[in-house]
Each structure stands twice: as C-alpha cells, then as structure tokens.
Design an enzyme around this catalytic site. Structure first.
Site, PDB file in Angstrom:
ATOM      1  N   VAL A  64      31.628  30.344  43.414  1.00  0.00           N
ATOM      2  CA  VAL A  64      32.223  30.927  44.590  1.00  0.00           C
ATOM      3  C   VAL A  64      31.281  32.422  44.578  1.00  0.00           C
ATOM      4  O   VAL A  64      31.353  33.014  45.485  1.00  0.00           O
ATOM      5  CB  VAL A  64      33.519  31.476  44.252  1.00  0.00           C
ATOM      6  CG1 VAL A  64      34.407  30.187  44.561  1.00  0.00           C
ATOM      7  CG2 VAL A  64      33.784  31.998  42.989  1.00  0.00           C
ATOM      8  N   ASN A  90      41.741  30.866  43.468  1.00  0.00           N
ATOM      9  CA  ASN A  90      42.344  30.849  42.080  1.00  0.00           C
ATOM     10  C   ASN A  90      41.060  30.734  41.194  1.00  0.00           C
ATOM     11  O   ASN A  90      41.469  31.272  39.988  1.00  0.00           O
ATOM     12  CB  ASN A  90      42.906  29.565  41.962  1.00  0.00           C
ATOM     13  CG  ASN A  90      43.322  29.245  40.388  1.00  0.00           C
ATOM     14  OD1 ASN A  90      44.005  30.053  39.979  1.00  0.00           O
ATOM     15  ND2 ASN A  90      42.553  28.229  39.834  1.00  0.00           N
ATOM     16  N   TYR A 155      38.669  43.021  34.124  1.00  0.00           N
ATOM     17  CA  TYR A 155      39.550  41.888  34.589  1.00  0.00           C
ATOM     18  C   TYR A 155      40.729  42.462  35.695  1.00  0.00           C
ATOM     19  O   TYR A 155      41.129  42.113  36.792  1.00  0.00           O
ATOM     20  CB  TYR A 155      40.541  41.020  33.580  1.00  0.00           C
ATOM     21  CG  TYR A 155      41.152  40.057  33.955  1.00  0.00           C
ATOM     22  CD1 TYR A 155      40.597  38.888  34.547  1.00  0.00           C
ATOM     23  CD2 TYR A 155      42.759  40.098  33.772  1.00  0.00           C
ATOM     24  CE1 TYR A 155      41.704  37.937  34.803  1.00  0.00           C
ATOM     25  CE2 TYR A 155      43.516  39.135  34.322  1.00  0.00           C
ATOM     26  CZ  TYR A 155      42.911  37.944  34.765  1.00  0.00           C
ATOM     27  OH  TYR A 155      43.775  36.984  35.066  1.00  0.00           O
ATOM     28  N   ALA A 156      41.365  43.714  35.032  1.00  0.00           N
ATOM     29  CA  ALA A 156      42.306  44.424  35.822  1.00  0.00           C
ATOM     30  C   ALA A 156      41.794  44.971  37.138  1.00  0.00           C
ATOM     31  O   ALA A 156      42.522  45.071  38.124  1.00  0.00           O
ATOM     32  CB  ALA A 156      42.830  45.648  34.994  1.00  0.00           C
ATOM     33  N   ALA A 157      40.434  45.246  37.028  1.00  0.00           N
ATOM     34  CA  ALA A 157      39.912  46.121  38.535  1.00  0.00           C
ATOM     35  C   ALA A 157      39.783  44.711  39.579  1.00  0.00           C
ATOM     36  O   ALA A 157      39.950  45.017  40.510  1.00  0.00           O
ATOM     37  CB  ALA A 157      38.493  46.780  38.023  1.00  0.00           C
ATOM     38  N   SER A 158      39.390  43.958  38.916  1.00  0.00           N
ATOM     39  CA  SER A 158      39.068  42.441  39.770  1.00  0.00           C
ATOM     40  C   SER A 158      40.422  42.177  40.409  1.00  0.00           C
ATOM     41  O   SER A 158      40.706  41.789  41.708  1.00  0.00           O
ATOM     42  CB  SER A 158      38.482  41.251  39.069  1.00  0.00           C
ATOM     43  OG  SER A 158      39.327  40.678  38.211  1.00  0.00           O
TER      44      SER A 158
END
Length: 245
Positions: A64, A90, A155-158
């Site tokens: 992706v 996902n 991860y949290a930012a994404s």
C-alpha cells in the site's frame, strides 16, 4: 443478506483482523478482494474459507506504500469482480521504541503503511465512489490514536492521523452518499498481541478485564459496511472493553 451484491476490498486481509472482517462481510453476502503482502499461504487459506461460504473472492499482492501498485490493484479488482463498494483500510505494522532512540526509518515505515497506505487506497477508490454516489470507507485505527501509548510515538501518530483523515474524507464525500468511519480497537487477541498474558498489568486497566476477539471488531465493521449505518460518517467507534473511557 445485508451486503448482497456488494464488493469489499480489504487491505491486510489475509490474517488477523483483516481476515476476520473479510469472513464476516462474506458471511453477510459480500464478495471479497484481499490485498496483502507477505507469504501467500495465509491469503490462500482465507480465500478458501470465503469460497466455502459461497462468495466470490480474489487476492492481490499489493504494497500500500506504492501508489502505482495500489491503483493497479483497484483496477484489477474492478476487472475481476466488477466494482468496489466497501473499502477497509486495515493494513498496518508496528515498530515500537521510545522516541529518544527511535530510528527515522522505523517512524517512516509505520506512517507510510498505516497512514499513507490508507490515503493511497482511498484516493484510488475516491472518483468511483463519487460517481456512484455510494461507498463505505472503514479505517482501522487504534485506541493508541486516541490516548497515545508509551513506546509507540510512530504508531499512535499514524492511527491519530487516520482519525483526522477520516473526518476530512467524511466531509468531502458526505454529500455524495459516501460514509467514512474509523474503528479503534484496544487489546484484541491477534498475532500482534500474542505475548500479552491474562495477568499482564495492562489488561488490568481494561474495565472488562479481558482482551477482545477479532470477531468483536469484525461485527462493528459489518455494521459500518451495511445500510444500517448510512447516516453515520466521520465517527470513531472504540472496541476496547472500556479502556479509553
């Protein structure tokens, strides 16, 4: 069946949450396109399970992060299955570490797959959704995107980015009858969380004192993909046992 005649494209659909969502949508009448990277065997097994439900299914190797690969995949789905009605973004990865020692490449990899990948996929479907005046976009975020988490700055930012992006898409496409929503899972029993034991202190923070199952997330995805949610857009639904209350 709720989704009879609909085609769902699910990224990261060969296993874990993606597989559970693919099976749930197929059980309710949708034909399925799975985009994945990695070994082919899990994708092949998921396809066999969907075929056993009497639904059409195709799998596509697609990174992706690659804009051209995404566009080619969406076009292939339209040739093979006719159209895309439901898009489930996902695909996701983690590269955990404290911010002080996090490498740029680990930050970039997570943002590129989790956030930019969803951007690529949505943009590839955008024009068709506008033309049809119909579409369901479901982005798999995380409670980390709502409350943050130690060691998961990237991860949290994404995942927070997915929530903001979804609200913007909802505003852009709402007048065209297209819904865009997020699901924010908490601790769900998948390969990613297999090392978290029942006595882990993190689970004690969950009011329900247990992990959720992939089916818990898939049930919400089914709702957001179905006509029952036609007047819901720009929303983030937590599936976290109350963790982010």
């Amino acid at each position: 069946m709720k989704l009879e005649g609909k085609i769902a494209l699910i990224t990261g659909g060969s296993q874990g949450l993606g597989k559970a969502i693919a099976l749930k949508l197929a059980e309710n009448g949708a034909d399925i396109a799975i985009a994945y990277v990695g070994p082919a065997e899990p994708a092949e097994e998921t396809c066999r399970e969907i075929e056993a439900l009497g639904r059409r299914v195709k799998s596509y190797v697609c990174d992706v992060r690659d804009e051209q690969a995404v566009e080619a995949t969406v076009e292939a789905v339209k040739v093979d299955l006719g159209k895309v009605d439901i898009l489930v973004n996902n695909a996701g990865v983690t590269r955990d570490g404290l911010m002080l020692t996090m490498k740029d490449e680990d930050y970039d990899a997570v943002l590129d797959i989790n956030l930019k990948g969803a951007f690529h996929m949505t943009r590839a479907c955008y024009r068709d959704f506008m033309r049809k005046k119909y579409g369901k976009i479901i982005n798999i975020s995380s409670i980390a995107g709502l409350v943050g988490n130690v060691g998961q700055v990237n991860y949290a930012a994404s995942k927070a980015g997915l929530i903001g992006m979804s609200k913007s898409i909802a505003k852009e496409l709402g007048s065209r009858g297209v819904c865009c929503n997020c699901i924010a899972p908490g601790f769900i029993a998948t390969e990613m969380t297999k090392n978290i034991k029942e006595d882990n202190p993190l689970l004690q923070q969950v009011p329900m004192k247990k992990m959720g199952s992939p089916e818990d997330v898939a049930n919400v995805a089914l709702f957001l993909a179905s006509p029952e949610s036609d007047y819901i857009t720009g929303e983030t639904i937590r599936v976290d046992g109350g963790l982010a209350i």
